[in-house]
Structures are given as C-alpha cells and as structure tokens.
Design a protein around this motif. Structure first.
Motif, PDB file in Angstrom:
ATOM      1  N   PHE A  24       0.822  -1.215   0.000  1.00  0.00           N
ATOM      2  CA  PHE A  24       0.000   0.000   0.000  1.00  0.00           C
ATOM      3  C   PHE A  24       0.860   1.270   0.000  1.00  0.00           C
ATOM      4  O   PHE A  24       0.669   2.163  -0.818  1.00  0.00           O
ATOM      5  CB  PHE A  24      -0.916  -0.031   1.236  1.00  0.00           C
ATOM      6  N   GLU A  25       1.818   1.333   0.921  1.00  0.00           N
ATOM      7  CA  GLU A  25       2.631   2.548   1.051  1.00  0.00           C
ATOM      8  C   GLU A  25       3.519   2.766  -0.176  1.00  0.00           C
ATOM      9  O   GLU A  25       3.681   3.887  -0.649  1.00  0.00           O
ATOM     10  CB  GLU A  25       3.484   2.482   2.325  1.00  0.00           C
ATOM     11  N   LYS A  27       2.930   1.849  -3.230  1.00  0.00           N
ATOM     12  CA  LYS A  27       2.109   2.333  -4.353  1.00  0.00           C
ATOM     13  C   LYS A  27       1.777   3.811  -4.174  1.00  0.00           C
ATOM     14  O   LYS A  27       1.751   4.579  -5.125  1.00  0.00           O
ATOM     15  CB  LYS A  27       0.812   1.518  -4.451  1.00  0.00           C
ATOM     16  N   ASP A 100       8.867  11.226   3.182  1.00  0.00           N
ATOM     17  CA  ASP A 100       7.778  10.801   4.055  1.00  0.00           C
ATOM     18  C   ASP A 100       6.501  10.712   3.205  1.00  0.00           C
ATOM     19  O   ASP A 100       6.133  11.690   2.541  1.00  0.00           O
ATOM     20  CB  ASP A 100       7.629  11.891   5.141  1.00  0.00           C
ATOM     21  N   GLU A 105       2.067  13.048  -0.042  1.00  0.00           N
ATOM     22  CA  GLU A 105       0.630  13.063  -0.294  1.00  0.00           C
ATOM     23  C   GLU A 105       0.066  14.485  -0.205  1.00  0.00           C
ATOM     24  O   GLU A 105      -0.731  14.900  -1.042  1.00  0.00           O
ATOM     25  CB  GLU A 105      -0.057  12.145   0.736  1.00  0.00           C
TER      26      GLU A 105
ATOM     27  N   ASP B  38      -6.102  -2.248  -5.754  1.00  0.00           N
ATOM     28  CA  ASP B  38      -5.940  -1.078  -4.897  1.00  0.00           C
ATOM     29  C   ASP B  38      -7.101  -0.956  -3.923  1.00  0.00           C
ATOM     30  O   ASP B  38      -8.202  -1.442  -4.177  1.00  0.00           O
ATOM     31  CB  ASP B  38      -5.796   0.195  -5.733  1.00  0.00           C
ATOM     32  N   SER B  39      -6.827  -0.283  -2.826  1.00  0.00           N
ATOM     33  CA  SER B  39      -7.834  -0.140  -1.775  1.00  0.00           C
ATOM     34  C   SER B  39      -7.724   1.247  -1.153  1.00  0.00           C
ATOM     35  O   SER B  39      -6.763   1.968  -1.402  1.00  0.00           O
ATOM     36  CB  SER B  39      -7.607  -1.219  -0.718  1.00  0.00           C
ATOM     37  N   VAL B  74      -3.148  -2.769   6.241  1.00  0.00           N
ATOM     38  CA  VAL B  74      -2.034  -2.162   5.514  1.00  0.00           C
ATOM     39  C   VAL B  74      -1.179  -1.374   6.498  1.00  0.00           C
ATOM     40  O   VAL B  74      -1.608  -1.098   7.620  1.00  0.00           O
ATOM     41  CB  VAL B  74      -2.515  -1.214   4.366  1.00  0.00           C
ATOM     42  N   LYS B  75       0.029  -1.045   6.067  1.00  0.00           N
ATOM     43  CA  LYS B  75       0.933  -0.274   6.912  1.00  0.00           C
ATOM     44  C   LYS B  75       1.323   1.016   6.203  1.00  0.00           C
ATOM     45  O   LYS B  75       1.734   0.990   5.044  1.00  0.00           O
ATOM     46  CB  LYS B  75       2.199  -1.090   7.173  1.00  0.00           C
ATOM     47  N   VAL B  76       1.154   2.141   6.887  1.00  0.00           N
ATOM     48  CA  VAL B  76       1.618   3.423   6.346  1.00  0.00           C
ATOM     49  C   VAL B  76       2.444   4.087   7.433  1.00  0.00           C
ATOM     50  O   VAL B  76       1.956   4.282   8.548  1.00  0.00           O
ATOM     51  CB  VAL B  76       0.445   4.343   5.924  1.00  0.00           C
ATOM     52  N   ARG B  77       3.669   4.433   7.117  1.00  0.00           N
ATOM     53  CA  ARG B  77       4.610   5.005   8.088  1.00  0.00           C
ATOM     54  C   ARG B  77       4.651   4.147   9.353  1.00  0.00           C
ATOM     55  O   ARG B  77       4.488   4.636  10.451  1.00  0.00           O
ATOM     56  CB  ARG B  77       4.235   6.443   8.439  1.00  0.00           C
TER      57      ARG B  77
END
Lengths: 181, 115
Positions: A24-25, A27, A100, A105, B38-39, B74-77
């Motif tokens: 996810f990140e 992409k 970051d 974003e 994608d999500s 999902v993982k973000v940062r």
C-alpha cells in the motif's frame, strides 16, 4: 501500456525508490512521485483525477500490476536526459532521499488544486486541509511548503505574501517542536 | 405507456435493496473507481466522503457482510491501518444497479417528453 512506464521506472531507480507493487505505502509513494515529477516537467504520460485516494492515476496502477516484475526489479533501458536528471535532482533536494509518504501526499494534493484546479495558494491550502483532514498541522506545513518549492517559482511579491500567510503556521510548528524537543 | 416504471418491476426484484442507501452507494462507487489491486483506508473514506466514523463503520460492516467489500490490513509510516476494496460481487451489484437506474431514468424522461 497507458503511460511511459519505462521512464517512470528509470525515475524510481534514480531516486532510490524500491517499488513493491502489492504494498500500500509503496504504491502511494509511486503515485504521488509520478504526479509531482510530471508537473515538474518530466513527461510520463499518466493522467490524474481526484479520487478517494486523492490525486490518483488508475492507469498507473494498472501499468504497475501489468508489469509487476519489471517494476519491482527496476529493469528497463529507458535513459533520462539532462533536463530530466536536473528535475530529479531538484525533487530529491526538496523531498529528501526517502520522502515521508504523508509529506508527498500533501504536496501532491496541494499541487493538484493549485495547478489543475487553478486555485489560489490560499484556497489550495484550505482544500488540501479539508480533503486530507487526517494529517497533522506540522505535516501540512511541511507538505505544502515542499509543493510550493517544487511547483512554482515565486516572484518577490509572492514570497512576501507567502511569508505572511505561513507565519502563524511556522510559529505554531516551532512551538510544537519546542514541546517535543 | 406500456411498461413504464411497472415494466421494470420484475428486473428490480433482482436488485439488493440493502445497497439502496446514499452512503452505501457512495462507498461502493468510490471503491469501484480504484483498479483491481488497490484499496482505500478507513481515514481516506471518512475524509473523502465526509462521513463520521460511526456511520462509515456501520455501513462498511453491512457491505462486508454482504460480500461487496473486503477489509485488509495495511501499513503506512509503520502504522497499522485498515483498508477496503470492492469485491467482484460488489462490482457486479453496482453494474446491475447502474443498468436498472439507467432504464428507470430513461423511461421517466420519455414519459415527460411532450407529444
């Protein structure tokens, strides 16, 4: 192929991005990076619209999945010219080696409202904060400042206006930094 | 006119009336705009659709239960987040709804045409 994926791969390679198409990140980073590079002048051929993910190119996602192994192995023959390399230098200098994702974003959203929707700097800021309400004030300051540095070269008047506009945010950001330092 | 709205009655029986809510239609529609693979995270859906957490959570729950959306981690940062994507079944239901509404709107407009 919907856009120039070969050139996009060359840009990722040059920027030290390690693409993982199922992640996810990763992409998110690729989507926002391609957008910002395009508005900085590198022709990658991906059209962007406003979606629930922010400014986003469904075609880029499709290309990434269709050529997953090529993307993840960063393989390709595409060469970058001098102008493209200098855009990448500028991008790297502003966004740092490993940007970051939040800053990317915000910067991409701000640039979209400013460039594509023709909003003023003030309106683009308000709209970005409204659409990306889950980010912190500090992240907005960083992201919007990066976008401004990347996508438009301000005149002396613009700079004075910008300084005035950003003063309360910068002060608040400094206060927050003090609290945590 | 032969078969105005009543002419679409049989076709409407095949539609899932639990999707007929503005919130659920909006959730399915924005997820349908993302290509397969994608999500969107919960926070993106919340901000993008201007919904409060409770309303979004409840409606996502109903769509999940019907098999129209799926939840993934999902993982973000380095932060764990929940993201959602539309399933094939969800896309099919949305296509059926679009087709029915198109016919319904067409008939309504035809009926209003003068002469």
């Amino acid at each position: 192929m919907k856009g120039n994926l070969g050139k996009a791969i060359a840009c990722f390679k040059r920027l030290g991005i390690t693409p993982r198409v199922g992640d996810f990140e990763s992409k998110l980073v690729m989507q926002k990076t391609v957008y910002l590079l395009q508005i900085m002048g590198i022709k990658l051929g991906y059209s962007y619209g406003w979606y629930v993910r922010g400014n986003y190119s469904p075609d880029l996602t499709k290309d990434l999945y269709e050529s997953r192994s090529r993307v993840e192995s960063l393989s390709g023959e595409e060469k970058l010219n001098q102008k493209e390399n200098s855009v990448l230098d500028e991008f790297e200098a502003e966004m740092s080696k490993k940007p970051d994702p939040a800053v990317l974003e915000i910067a991409a959203a701000y640039a979209y409202f400013f460039k594509e929707r023709g909003m003023s700097a003030r309106d683009a800021t308000i709209k970005t904060k409204e659409e990306k309400s889950f980010f912190s004030e500090m992240q907005f300051v960083q992201g919007i400042n990066r976008a401004k540095d990347l996508v438009f070269k301000p005149t002396a008047d613009d700079l004075a206006q910008l300084k005035k506009e950003m003063a309360p945010w910068e002060a608040a950001s400094r206060e927050t930094m003090k609290k945590f330092s | 006119m032969a078969g105005g709205t009543l002419g679409l009655l049989d076709e409407s029986a095949a539609l899932n009336s639990r999707v007929f809510s503005k919130t659920r239609l909006l959730i399915l529609s924005v997820l349908d705009e993302l290509p397969e693979g994608d999500s969107a995270t919960f926070r993106e859906l919340k901000a993008g659709l201007r919904l409060n957490e409770g309303v979004l959570f409840t409606n996502l729950g109903v769509l999940k239960e019907m098999g129209y959306v799926e939840e993934i981690d999902v993982k973000v940062r380095k932060r764990n987040m929940t993201a959602y994507h539309i399933t094939n079944q969800g896309r099919e239901e949305l296509r059926s709804l679009e087709s029915w509404f198109r016919k319904w709107a067409g008939r309504r407009l035809d009926e209003r045409k003068p002469g």
